[in-house]
Design an enzyme around this catalytic site. Structure first.
Site, PDB file in Angstrom:
ATOM      1  CG  ASP A   1      -2.228   0.742   0.951  1.00 33.47           C
ATOM      2  OD1 ASP A   1      -2.226   1.642   0.089  1.00 33.47           O
ATOM      3  OD2 ASP A   1      -3.237   0.439   1.604  1.00 33.47           O
TER       4      ASP A   1
ATOM      5  CD  GLU B   1      -6.704   5.305   3.597  1.00 30.72           C
ATOM      6  OE1 GLU B   1      -5.790   4.856   4.316  1.00 30.72           O
ATOM      7  OE2 GLU B   1      -6.523   5.670   2.419  1.00 30.72           O
TER       8      GLU B   1
END
Length: 635
Positions: free
Chosen positions: A308, A513
């Protein structure tokens, strides 16, 4: 370089390499040979510098012709909101992608780069793109055929901008709605999430029956490489803390969080992205047992594993405090491509040092590059590295908006409809003297889309091409019906007007997030006040816009009807379609709806299971026939 000449210059570069191929036969340039033969041939020709470049993915803002050429960069992507102009056209995107690609093609071996983009619920960083419902809403549909169609539509919209790689789908199994990414998960139920992996053949095409186990597959010129994420257990962290620690036994990991990866691999997923989170205290970006031993060796996954963004930096505390250690740990764990995204020279220099001093073996490097090249060859990137403008017509096209509208209709979950089966409010009549529409989310397409839309954290305001819920209501009711909109009406206004009924649209504000981590899960003000004021005076239906279940029990006795609309995206007309009975309510809860946050985490199958609404709950209605004349037909 003038961008209007991009495609011409790129064509010349491709022609140059075709001439070179004729003068010296290179197996990797021969599309008639098996992919593995081409991979082995190309790998044998590469220097260490070229191999390390292939393992590097950088952000588009630092990518250029020269950077690609000088560092042999293998991949590029755009961070949320980092785009070729806030209102960039498909042609603008294609020009940027092609200019970067030309730098890759100008290198000694001419290995094309792969450009990736987050497509969490459509190609939503592209101006005018179709914004589909977030995954939690799609999970409520239980419609795998629809999911596959959305995957195919998303692939077309991504290709419209010249991009060939989609960071989707998220196949996390969210076990705690306090997690800020819970709306990216289709469900708390692993069986439901497994079914939703049909999104992958939508993006990539159907894998042939004779495909080798674990090998990736990307078909045709209108498909893109997919990415199953985030491996593994990201939805199970303690208290739903983003990037946190998932405490789970091996059996629980295999039975809850892993199953969707089995299906993804069997459907030929090209790549797998590693999670920021940890499993039993071990960072996933450092977990060799799960990445190399299980994913690659046990499950036989032959695509490439990607980190990521800044995933390596997070291996130390504070972040980036020992980057050389992070590189060594992550690459040896089995990560093949690294989202750097900006300090690419630091990554390449660190990787070079580690290889030359035998901390990372050339065998590990070759494994990583072989996997990356395999995917690129299977995608047809070597034969068709440059994009053109022919697919621009697909971005935000009418057919895709209709598909998104259908998805909205099927995602709506009816939680309450009157006080009994004989005293229902929905469907609403289109013919009425005066209807009140209220709420913070009634006329704000940015709010109804949520995070990962135009900007990483989402936005307030209108999304180009979208339809707000207020606009949808106006288009749906009879032309003679008066619509009164007031976002937060006071008591005197409510009492001085006689309304047939009210539609209140409130909910969460956009987030993404960690910014979405929430321990109380209450509807933010003025939502509760609007519900209380309006519904105490007027017969009302509350349409709740949220990325997860939130606290609603205090309002249940006040409201006449309650609809969970999740984060429906750009096509608010789908909500009006169902509210007014043109279509029936069919959605079923993809998540358990709690009474109190004190019960969390609570999931279907738990020994102590006492929900407000259980997993799979959803009232139904029947569509109604009407002779009213909708406004949009008379305007």
């Amino acid at each position: 370089m003038v961008r209007s000449c991009v495609h011409l210059v790129g064509t010349l570069i491709v022609c140059f390499w075709a001439i070179m191929a004729n003068s010296e036969y290179m197996k990797y340039k021969d599309p008639g040979l098996p992919v593995q033969v081409r991979v082995k041939d190309l790998l044998s020709r590469m220097t260490l510098e070229e191999k390390m470049g292939q393992m590097t993915e950088i952000e588009q803002s630092v990518a250029s012709f020269e950077v690609m050429q000088n560092y042999f960069i293998g991949a590029v992507y755009n961070d949320g909101g980092s785009v070729p102009g806030k209102q960039g056209s498909p042609e603008d995107w294609v020009n940027v992608v092609n200019e970067i690609q030309m730098g890759a093609l100008s290198t000694r071996l001419g290995i094309p780069m792969i450009y990736g983009a987050d497509v969490v619920h459509g190609h939503t960083f592209a101006y005018t793109a179709t914004v589909f419902p977030h995954n939690i809403g799609l999970g409520a549909t239980r419609d795998v055929t629809l999911i596959k169609k959305i995957g195919a539509a998303t692939a077309l919209e991504v290709r419209a901008t010249g991009i060939r790689y989609a960071f989707a789908p998220c196949i996390a199994v969210c076990r705690d709605p306090r997690w800020g990414r819970c709306y990216e998960s289709y469900s708390e139920d692993p069986t439901t999430v497994r079914a939703m992996t049909e999104f992958i053949p939508g993006l990539q095409g159907d894998i042939p029956d004779n495909s080798l186990k674990g090998y990736p597959f990307v078909s045709a010129e209108d498909k893109v490489a997919a990415c199953a994420k985030h491996y593994v257990g990201d939805g199970g962290t303690i208290k739903g803390i983003n990037e946190g620690n998932t405490l789970a036994s091996w059996d629980e990991l295999l039975n809850v969080h892993m199953p969707a990866y089995y299906d993804s691999i069997s459907k030929g997923v090209a790549t797998v992205m590693i999670s920021f989170s940890s499993w039993n205290g071990v960072k996933m970006h450092a977990n060799r047992a799960l990445i190399t031993d299980f994913l690659k060796n046990t499950l036989k996954f032959k695509g490439f594993v990607i980190s990521d963004s800044k995933g390596l930096d997070r291996l130390t505390s504070p972040m980036h405090s020992n980057y050389t250690y992070s590189i060594e740990t992550a690459i040896n764990a089995g990560i093949d491509m690294v989202m750097v995204p900006f300090n690419y020279t630091e990554f390449i220099d660190g990787l070079s040092f580690l290889v030359r001093n035998n901390f990372i073996s050339m065998r590990r490097i070759d494994d990583a590059v072989e996997r990356i090249l395999r995917v690129k060859l299977l995608m047809g990137l070597f034969e068709n590295p440059l994009a053109d403008y022919s697919m621009a017509k697909y971005l935000g096209c009418k057919e895709h908006r209709e598909l998104a509208r259908e998805a909205v209709r099927k995602s709506l979950v009816l939680l309450k409809n009157g006080n009994s089966a004989k005293q229902t409010l929905l469907p609403l009549p289109k013919i009425a003297s005066r209807i009140l529409v209220a709420g913070t989310h009634a006329d704000n397409t940015g709010y109804q889309c949520g995070g990962w839309t135009i900007e990483w954290q989402g936005l307030s305001g209108n999304v180009k091409g979208g339809t707000s819920i207020l606009t949808a209501i106006k288009r749906t009711v009879d032309a003679a019906t008066e619509i009164v909109y007031q976002e937060n009406p006071d008591t005197s206004f409510l009492k001085s007007n006689k309304f047939s009924y009210a539609i209140v649209v409130v909910g969460e504000y956009p987030y993404a997030e960690s910014d979405g981590d929430n321990t109380n899960l209450t509807i933010p003000e003025p939502g509760p006040s609007i519900i209380t004021n309006v519904c105490a005076t007027v017969k009302c239906v509350v349409v709740l816009i949220s990325g997860r279940p939130v606290v609603v029990e205090p309002y249940l006795s006040t409201v006449d009807a309650l609809v969970a609309a999740w984060l429906p995206g750009s096509e608010g007309q789908g909500i009006a379609d169902v509210l007014f009975g043109d279509y029936e309510f069919t959605g079923k809860l993809p998540r358990t709806w709690f009474k109190s946050v004190d019960q969390l985490p609570m999931n279907v199958g738990d020994e102590k299971y006492d929900p407000l609404f259980p997993f799979g709950f959803g009232l139904t209605t029947e569509p109604i026939q009407t002779v009213s004349a909708p406004r949009d037909q008379l305007e």
